[in-house]
Design a protein around this motif. Structure first.
Motif, mmCIF file in Angstrom:
data_model
loop_
_atom_site.group_PDB
_atom_site.id
_atom_site.type_symbol
_atom_site.label_atom_id
_atom_site.label_comp_id
_atom_site.label_asym_id
_atom_site.label_seq_id
_atom_site.Cartn_x
_atom_site.Cartn_y
_atom_site.Cartn_z
ATOM 1 N N THR A 194 0.823 -1.208 0.000
ATOM 2 C CA THR A 194 0.000 0.000 0.000
ATOM 3 C C THR A 194 0.857 1.257 0.000
ATOM 4 O O THR A 194 0.754 2.098 -0.899
ATOM 5 C CB THR A 194 -0.936 0.014 1.223
ATOM 6 O OG1 THR A 194 -1.791 -1.137 1.175
ATOM 7 C CG2 THR A 194 -1.796 1.270 1.237
ATOM 8 N N PHE A 195 1.753 1.414 1.019
ATOM 9 C CA PHE A 195 2.446 2.693 1.122
ATOM 10 C C PHE A 195 3.625 2.818 0.150
ATOM 11 O O PHE A 195 4.094 3.929 -0.096
ATOM 12 C CB PHE A 195 2.888 2.977 2.562
ATOM 13 C CG PHE A 195 4.050 2.190 3.089
ATOM 14 C CD1 PHE A 195 5.353 2.460 2.712
ATOM 15 C CD2 PHE A 195 3.842 1.183 4.018
ATOM 16 C CE1 PHE A 195 6.407 1.747 3.227
ATOM 17 C CE2 PHE A 195 4.897 0.467 4.541
ATOM 18 C CZ PHE A 195 6.190 0.747 4.133
ATOM 19 N N SER A 196 4.112 1.695 -0.418
ATOM 20 C CA SER A 196 5.123 1.777 -1.470
ATOM 21 C C SER A 196 4.527 1.530 -2.850
ATOM 22 O O SER A 196 4.998 2.112 -3.833
ATOM 23 C CB SER A 196 6.244 0.753 -1.218
ATOM 24 O OG SER A 196 6.926 1.028 -0.028
ATOM 25 N N GLY A 197 3.522 0.674 -2.925
ATOM 26 C CA GLY A 197 2.932 0.349 -4.218
ATOM 27 C C GLY A 197 2.055 1.444 -4.778
ATOM 28 O O GLY A 197 2.073 1.711 -5.984
ATOM 29 N N VAL A 198 1.278 2.103 -3.913
ATOM 30 C CA VAL A 198 0.432 3.198 -4.407
ATOM 31 C C VAL A 198 1.269 4.324 -5.011
ATOM 32 O O VAL A 198 0.943 4.827 -6.097
ATOM 33 C CB VAL A 198 -0.497 3.704 -3.277
ATOM 34 C CG1 VAL A 198 -1.183 5.004 -3.695
ATOM 35 C CG2 VAL A 198 -1.540 2.645 -2.945
ATOM 36 N N PRO A 199 2.380 4.760 -4.375
ATOM 37 C CA PRO A 199 3.214 5.766 -5.040
ATOM 38 C C PRO A 199 3.789 5.296 -6.374
ATOM 39 O O PRO A 199 4.085 6.127 -7.239
ATOM 40 C CB PRO A 199 4.332 6.023 -4.024
ATOM 41 C CG PRO A 199 3.715 5.730 -2.711
ATOM 42 C CD PRO A 199 2.800 4.570 -2.970
ATOM 43 N N VAL A 247 -7.061 -1.708 -7.813
ATOM 44 C CA VAL A 247 -5.871 -1.483 -6.984
ATOM 45 C C VAL A 247 -6.232 -1.551 -5.505
ATOM 46 O O VAL A 247 -5.651 -2.319 -4.729
ATOM 47 C CB VAL A 247 -5.226 -0.128 -7.325
ATOM 48 C CG1 VAL A 247 -4.136 0.219 -6.307
ATOM 49 C CG2 VAL A 247 -4.640 -0.155 -8.732
ATOM 50 N N PHE A 248 -7.201 -0.747 -5.090
ATOM 51 C CA PHE A 248 -7.567 -0.717 -3.669
ATOM 52 C C PHE A 248 -8.243 -2.005 -3.232
ATOM 53 O O PHE A 248 -8.095 -2.446 -2.090
ATOM 54 C CB PHE A 248 -8.468 0.484 -3.388
ATOM 55 C CG PHE A 248 -7.795 1.813 -3.620
ATOM 56 C CD1 PHE A 248 -6.528 2.063 -3.124
ATOM 57 C CD2 PHE A 248 -8.426 2.810 -4.341
ATOM 58 C CE1 PHE A 248 -5.892 3.280 -3.331
ATOM 59 C CE2 PHE A 248 -7.810 4.034 -4.562
ATOM 60 C CZ PHE A 248 -6.537 4.270 -4.053
ATOM 61 N N GLY A 249 -8.990 -2.631 -4.142
ATOM 62 C CA GLY A 249 -9.621 -3.909 -3.807
ATOM 63 C C GLY A 249 -8.602 -5.006 -3.554
ATOM 64 O O GLY A 249 -8.741 -5.798 -2.613
ATOM 65 N N LEU A 250 -7.559 -5.070 -4.383
ATOM 66 C CA LEU A 250 -6.513 -6.067 -4.181
ATOM 67 C C LEU A 250 -5.779 -5.829 -2.862
ATOM 68 O O LEU A 250 -5.508 -6.770 -2.102
ATOM 69 C CB LEU A 250 -5.523 -6.017 -5.344
ATOM 70 C CG LEU A 250 -4.314 -6.949 -5.235
ATOM 71 C CD1 LEU A 250 -4.751 -8.408 -5.183
ATOM 72 C CD2 LEU A 250 -3.349 -6.717 -6.401
ATOM 73 N N LEU A 251 -5.471 -4.574 -2.561
ATOM 74 C CA LEU A 251 -4.785 -4.264 -1.304
ATOM 75 C C LEU A 251 -5.649 -4.613 -0.097
ATOM 76 O O LEU A 251 -5.141 -5.078 0.927
ATOM 77 C CB LEU A 251 -4.409 -2.779 -1.277
ATOM 78 C CG LEU A 251 -3.365 -2.351 -2.320
ATOM 79 C CD1 LEU A 251 -3.196 -0.832 -2.309
ATOM 80 C CD2 LEU A 251 -2.035 -3.044 -2.071
ATOM 81 N N ALA A 252 -6.962 -4.404 -0.207
ATOM 82 C CA ALA A 252 -7.874 -4.781 0.874
ATOM 83 C C ALA A 252 -7.856 -6.291 1.098
ATOM 84 O O ALA A 252 -7.824 -6.776 2.245
ATOM 85 C CB ALA A 252 -9.287 -4.305 0.557
ATOM 86 N N ALA A 253 -7.852 -7.064 0.016
ATOM 87 C CA ALA A 253 -7.844 -8.521 0.137
ATOM 88 C C ALA A 253 -6.557 -9.008 0.785
ATOM 89 O O ALA A 253 -6.569 -9.947 1.601
ATOM 90 C CB ALA A 253 -8.010 -9.150 -1.245
#
Length: 423
Positions: A47-52, A196-202
């Motif tokens: 999340t904090f490295s992949g989103v950027p 993107v956010f759905g995968l990170l939530a899973a």
């Protein structure tokens, strides 16, 4: 190794003592705890490295300028910075299991909300305020992962293998970031930020399931527990503050790579999405390998402080070389081709030391204070995740990319003397 695994560093909360003391664990259970720590940290790192790493796609999809993009990414780091220390204090009082389950579950739920409501669609594009606030909340919730997982690992492993174990845990950061850098930009391009956010939530939800199944407070030897107040409190320990501040400073150039390297490679070097993702993944893969090696090496030689000083010096040198190349690369194809390679080397150099530094910090903090000390350091780290993305657009405006990489070299150089052992 005894069938009963014990720990004396990090006591379970008073309410859990009677229930945990009767539990027995196999001789290899500590590796399951380490695996949970890796999974939890990798998920949040994605999340904090992949989103950027999706910065170029995010800039286009949310219709942001560089300043707005930096603000949104910076607030993700600010959320973690604000919540790290409170989460750490709570971890030392409640225990690893309760905090990690709470944090992972809440993070998964919030990322799912973002996948539903905070993504560009044909009908509407969320504003920078909504995006930034949503990333801030994600950071506030995700800050629970670092201190709680680190406290668990420091407790389950003995002196002489803790540096190795903590370094393996820290490989989760480049592991998650590398996977995020490879997967998320293409996922955002092909399926949008809902995917993107759905995968990170899973991923966060799956880590919570692992923690629920295997993460437990181990019994203390002889039925007793070290008091949580044993030794000086880390917030009153000057040396803990010194090492925490050095960790934060050395993270500033690392954050510059994680947040704006994709923009640098796209805008200045002219690489496409695939080549940019591969470069960032190379940084994370190299960092992962070097973190495992550094933990084993310093466990065997007992030289954590000298190793940390060496990493500071090498990082400063690597970013200074990058600065010099950027100054002279215009119109020289060979130098332009070398820029991604030098960036990868600099990114690996400034990402090698984490497990060693956190082990040294936890050892300094002493029994009962590991969660607080690690969270204090992570507060400094994520201040960097907040300030660096906000500062880089200003540096670009004033001094372009040479100014960014020279500032990165300066931060690494300033960290060098702080790692000196006090008299």
């Amino acid at each position: 190794m005894s069938v009963i695994v014990t720990r004396t560093d990090c006591p379970p909360p008073a309410k859990a003592v009677s229930g945990t003391a009767s539990q027995t664990f196999g001789p290899n259970h500590r590796w399951k705890v380490l695996g949970i720590g890796v999974a939890a940290n990798a998920g949040f790192s994605a999340t904090f490295s992949g989103v950027p790493a999706t910065a170029v796609v995010m800039r286009q999809g949310y219709q942001l300028d560089d300043a707005s993009l930096g603000l949104a990414l910076g607030l993700l780091g600010l959320g973690v910075a604000l919540s790290e220390l409170p989460w750490g204090v709570v971890t030392d009082r409640w225990g690893d299991r309760r905090v990690l389950l709470t944090g992972l579950g809440a993070t998964a739920a919030w990322l799912f909300v973002m996948a539903m409501l905070v993504v560009p669609t044909k009908g509407a594009i969320p504003g920078v305020t909504l995006l930034s606030a949503s990333l801030l909340v994600a950071g506030l919730l995700g800050g629970s992962v670092n201190g709680s997982s680190g406290r668990a690992i420091m407790g389950w492993f003995r002196e002489g293998e803790r540096g190795f174990a903590m370094s393996i845990r820290q490989t989760a950061v480049p592991l998650g970031g590398g996977i995020g850098a490879l997967v998320l930009p293409s996922l955002a391009l092909g399926f949008g930020f809902a995917a993107v956010f759905g995968l990170l939530a899973a991923v966060s939800a799956l880590s919570a399931v692992f923690a629920w199944r295997w993460l437990h407070e181990p019994p203390a030897e002889g039925g007793g527990h070290v008091a949580a107040t044993a030794g000086p409190a880390p917030l009153h320990n000057l040396e803990v503050w010194r090492i925490s501040s050095a960790i934060g400073l050395l993270c500033f150039p690392q954050v510059a790579v994680l947040t704006f390297a994709s923009v640098f490679l796209h805008d200045f070097v002219g690489l496409g999405t695939l080549a940019t993702s591969a470069s960032l993944a190379a940084v994370q893969t190299g960092a992962m390998v070097m973190r495992v090696w550094s933990g084993r090496y310093t466990d065997r030689h007992g030289n954590r402080r000298p190793f940390l000083r060496l990493c500071s010096a090498l990082s400063a040198l690597a970013f200074a070389v990058l600065w010099l190349l950027v100054l002279t690369a215009a119109g020289r194809p060979a130098l332009m081709a070398a820029l991604p390679v030098v960036l990868v080397v600099a990114g690996i150099a400034v990402s090698t030391w984490h497990g060693v530094a956190y082990t040294e910090l936890a050892t300094l903090a002493g029994p009962g204070h590991v969660g607080t000390a690690l969270s204090l350091a992570n507060s400094f780290v994520f201040v960097g995740f907040c300030l660096v993305p906000i500062a880089i657009p200003g540096l670009l405006h004033l001094w372009a990319w040479p100014g960014v990489w020279l500032a990165a070299a300066g931060c690494a150089l300033i960290a060098w003397p702080i790692f000196l052992r006090p008299a």
